[in-house]
Design an enzyme around this catalytic site. Structure first.
Site, PDB file in Angstrom:
ATOM      1  N   LYS A   1     -43.532  -5.904  -7.606  1.00  0.00           N
ATOM      2  CA  LYS A   1     -43.042  -6.587  -6.404  1.00  0.00           C
ATOM      3  C   LYS A   1     -41.832  -5.862  -5.818  1.00  0.00           C
ATOM      4  CE  LYS A   1     -42.203 -10.537  -8.478  1.00  0.00           C
ATOM      5  NZ  LYS A   1     -42.582 -10.340  -9.884  1.00  0.00           N
TER       6      LYS A   1
ATOM      7  N   ARG B   1     -40.757 -19.437  -7.040  1.00  0.00           N
ATOM      8  CA  ARG B   1     -41.323 -19.290  -8.381  1.00  0.00           C
ATOM      9  C   ARG B   1     -41.816 -20.621  -8.930  1.00  0.00           C
ATOM     10  NH1 ARG B   1     -38.712 -14.329  -9.893  1.00  0.00           N
ATOM     11  NH2 ARG B   1     -39.333 -13.598 -11.939  1.00  0.00           N
TER      12      ARG B   1
ATOM     13  N   ARG C   1     -38.803   0.545 -18.944  1.00  0.00           N
ATOM     14  CA  ARG C   1     -38.426   0.778 -17.549  1.00  0.00           C
ATOM     15  C   ARG C   1     -36.909   0.827 -17.417  1.00  0.00           C
ATOM     16  NH1 ARG C   1     -40.037  -4.434 -13.706  1.00  0.00           N
ATOM     17  NH2 ARG C   1     -38.684  -5.952 -14.717  1.00  0.00           N
TER      18      ARG C   1
ATOM     19  N   ARG D   1     -32.480  -3.455 -17.900  1.00  0.00           N
ATOM     20  CA  ARG D   1     -32.297  -4.905 -17.770  1.00  0.00           C
ATOM     21  C   ARG D   1     -32.308  -5.566 -19.140  1.00  0.00           C
ATOM     22  NH1 ARG D   1     -36.222  -7.054 -13.106  1.00  0.00           N
ATOM     23  NH2 ARG D   1     -36.185  -8.835 -14.507  1.00  0.00           N
TER      24      ARG D   1
ATOM     25  N   ARG E   1     -41.148 -14.464 -20.397  1.00  0.00           N
ATOM     26  CA  ARG E   1     -41.224 -14.400 -18.926  1.00  0.00           C
ATOM     27  C   ARG E   1     -42.665 -14.511 -18.458  1.00  0.00           C
ATOM     28  NH1 ARG E   1     -38.276  -8.994 -18.096  1.00  0.00           N
ATOM     29  NH2 ARG E   1     -38.989  -9.105 -15.940  1.00  0.00           N
TER      30      ARG E   1
HETATM   31  P1  ADP Z   1     -39.320 -10.235 -12.714  1.00  0.00           P
HETATM   32  O1  ADP Z   1     -40.161 -10.603 -11.546  1.00  0.00           O
HETATM   33  O2  ADP Z   1     -39.553  -8.836 -13.189  1.00  0.00           O
HETATM   34  O3  ADP Z   1     -39.356 -11.231 -13.831  1.00  0.00           O
HETATM   35  P2  ADP Z   1     -36.795 -10.928 -11.335  1.00  0.00           P
HETATM   36  O4  ADP Z   1     -35.737  -9.939 -11.128  1.00  0.00           O
HETATM   37  O5  ADP Z   1     -37.518 -11.438 -10.145  1.00  0.00           O
HETATM   38  O6  ADP Z   1     -37.803 -10.187 -12.319  1.00  0.00           O
HETATM   39  O7  ADP Z   1     -36.250 -12.189 -12.158  1.00  0.00           O
HETATM   40  C1  ADP Z   1     -35.506 -12.056 -13.336  1.00  0.00           C
HETATM   41  C2  ADP Z   1     -35.126 -13.433 -13.870  1.00  0.00           C
HETATM   42  O8  ADP Z   1     -34.285 -14.108 -12.927  1.00  0.00           O
HETATM   43  C3  ADP Z   1     -36.281 -14.405 -14.103  1.00  0.00           C
HETATM   44  O9  ADP Z   1     -36.884 -14.236 -15.374  1.00  0.00           O
HETATM   45  C4  ADP Z   1     -35.576 -15.763 -13.964  1.00  0.00           C
HETATM   46  O10 ADP Z   1     -34.866 -16.106 -15.127  1.00  0.00           O
HETATM   47  C5  ADP Z   1     -34.555 -15.501 -12.870  1.00  0.00           C
HETATM   48  N1  ADP Z   1     -35.101 -15.819 -11.520  1.00  0.00           N
HETATM   49  C6  ADP Z   1     -35.340 -14.940 -10.515  1.00  0.00           C
HETATM   50  N2  ADP Z   1     -35.845 -15.560  -9.430  1.00  0.00           N
HETATM   51  C7  ADP Z   1     -35.934 -16.885  -9.759  1.00  0.00           C
HETATM   52  C8  ADP Z   1     -36.411 -18.049  -9.089  1.00  0.00           C
HETATM   53  N3  ADP Z   1     -36.907 -17.971  -7.842  1.00  0.00           N
HETATM   54  N4  ADP Z   1     -36.354 -19.245  -9.747  1.00  0.00           N
HETATM   55  C9  ADP Z   1     -35.876 -19.336 -10.994  1.00  0.00           C
HETATM   56  N5  ADP Z   1     -35.425 -18.275 -11.693  1.00  0.00           N
HETATM   57  C10 ADP Z   1     -35.447 -17.052 -11.096  1.00  0.00           C
END
Ligand code: ADP
Ligand code: ZN
Length: 221
Positions: free
Chosen positions: A13, A88, A127, A161, A172
């Site tokens: 994404k 999400r 990564r 990360r 996750r």
């Molecule tokens: P990825 O899609 O690779 O898991 P992100 O950078 O989008 O990585 O998200 C990392 C973490 O941040 C998630 O595992 C969650 O804990 C938190 N997070 C990100 N966006 C949201 C969201 N919209 N709602 C709740 N938690 C979020």
């Protein structure tokens, strides 16, 4: 053009959002990036958020919705935005609908990047990101041409990360299937969901996204 990129962690994404931002002048809104900025600070809220992220769980809806509500009213998104990592949960999607209605905006497409779990685990393991220009790499799948030097900017500093550790990745993925996958039927019903094979190479995925946007009521003209 306002777009959501939907898909499991590691689906690509962020990479595709970056391309959409560069090629079409859309603004990328990534809740993950916003949260990573928040947790650089040292206060009780940021500590709580950090623990949730490292456990592979979701930050509470009210925190996330407030973050997006503040961002989405700013003037720079007039030409359109790409949401990466938001919504999400169904509650977040409903809150977004309310925000957009108030702003007299609409979603043009929700693009799902489909990648199977085994590939995701492999992609996320190893990564890393350039500390200077933020471009993403993978130790085995997509290393820099010269080891330890960023292709884009020449920097020799990279970041990893915390939540890319194997234990957290499994959690996750579970969270994605339980809480985020229900957004697929949610947007399907609205008739704006399109799916792309995210197992392909970055430029093939990019090509597929372009074709889709073109065929969808000439969004790119
Ligand atoms: P990825 O899609 O690779 O898991 P992100 O950078 O989008 O990585 O998200 C990392 C973490 O941040 C998630 O595992 C969650 O804990 C938190 N997070 C990100 N966006 C949201 C969201 N919209 N709602 C709740 N938690 C979020
Ligand atoms: Zn760089």
């Amino acid at each position: 053009m306002n777009i959501i990129l939907l898909g499991p962690p590691g689906a690509g994404k962020g990479t595709q959002a970056q391309l959409l931002q560069e090629k079409f002048g859309l603004i990328k809104l990534s809740t993950g990036d916003m949260l990573r900025e928040v947790i650089k600070q040292d206060n009780p809220l940021s500590k709580r958020i950090k623990d949730i992220m490292n456990a592979g769980q979701l930050v509470p809806d009210d925190v996330i919705i407030a973050m997006i509500a503040d961002r989405i009213v700013q003037g720079d998104i007039q030409n359109g935005f790409i949401l990466d990592g938001f919504p999400r949960t169904v509650a977040q999607a409903e809150a977004l609908d309310v925000m957009l209605r108030r702003l007299d905006k609409k979603l043009d497409a929700v693009i799902e990047l489909q990648v199977d779990d085994a590939a995701l685990i492999q992609r996320i393991a190893g990564r890393f990101t350039c500390a200077k220009c933020n471009v993403g790499y993978n130790k085995t799948l997509n290393p820099p041409a010269q080891e330890g030097v960023c292709d884009q900017c020449g920097s020799t500093e990279f970041t990893f990360r915390d939540d890319d550790k194997a234990e957290t990745v499994a959690s996750r993925l579970k969270t994605y299937h339980a809480q985020t996958a229900p957004l697929l039927p949610y947007y399907q019903e609205k008739g704006i969901l399109v799916s792309v094979d995210g197992m392909k190479e970055v430029d093939e995925v990019w090509h597929a996204i372009n074709e889709l946007l073109q065929s969808q009521s000439n969004l790119l003209t």
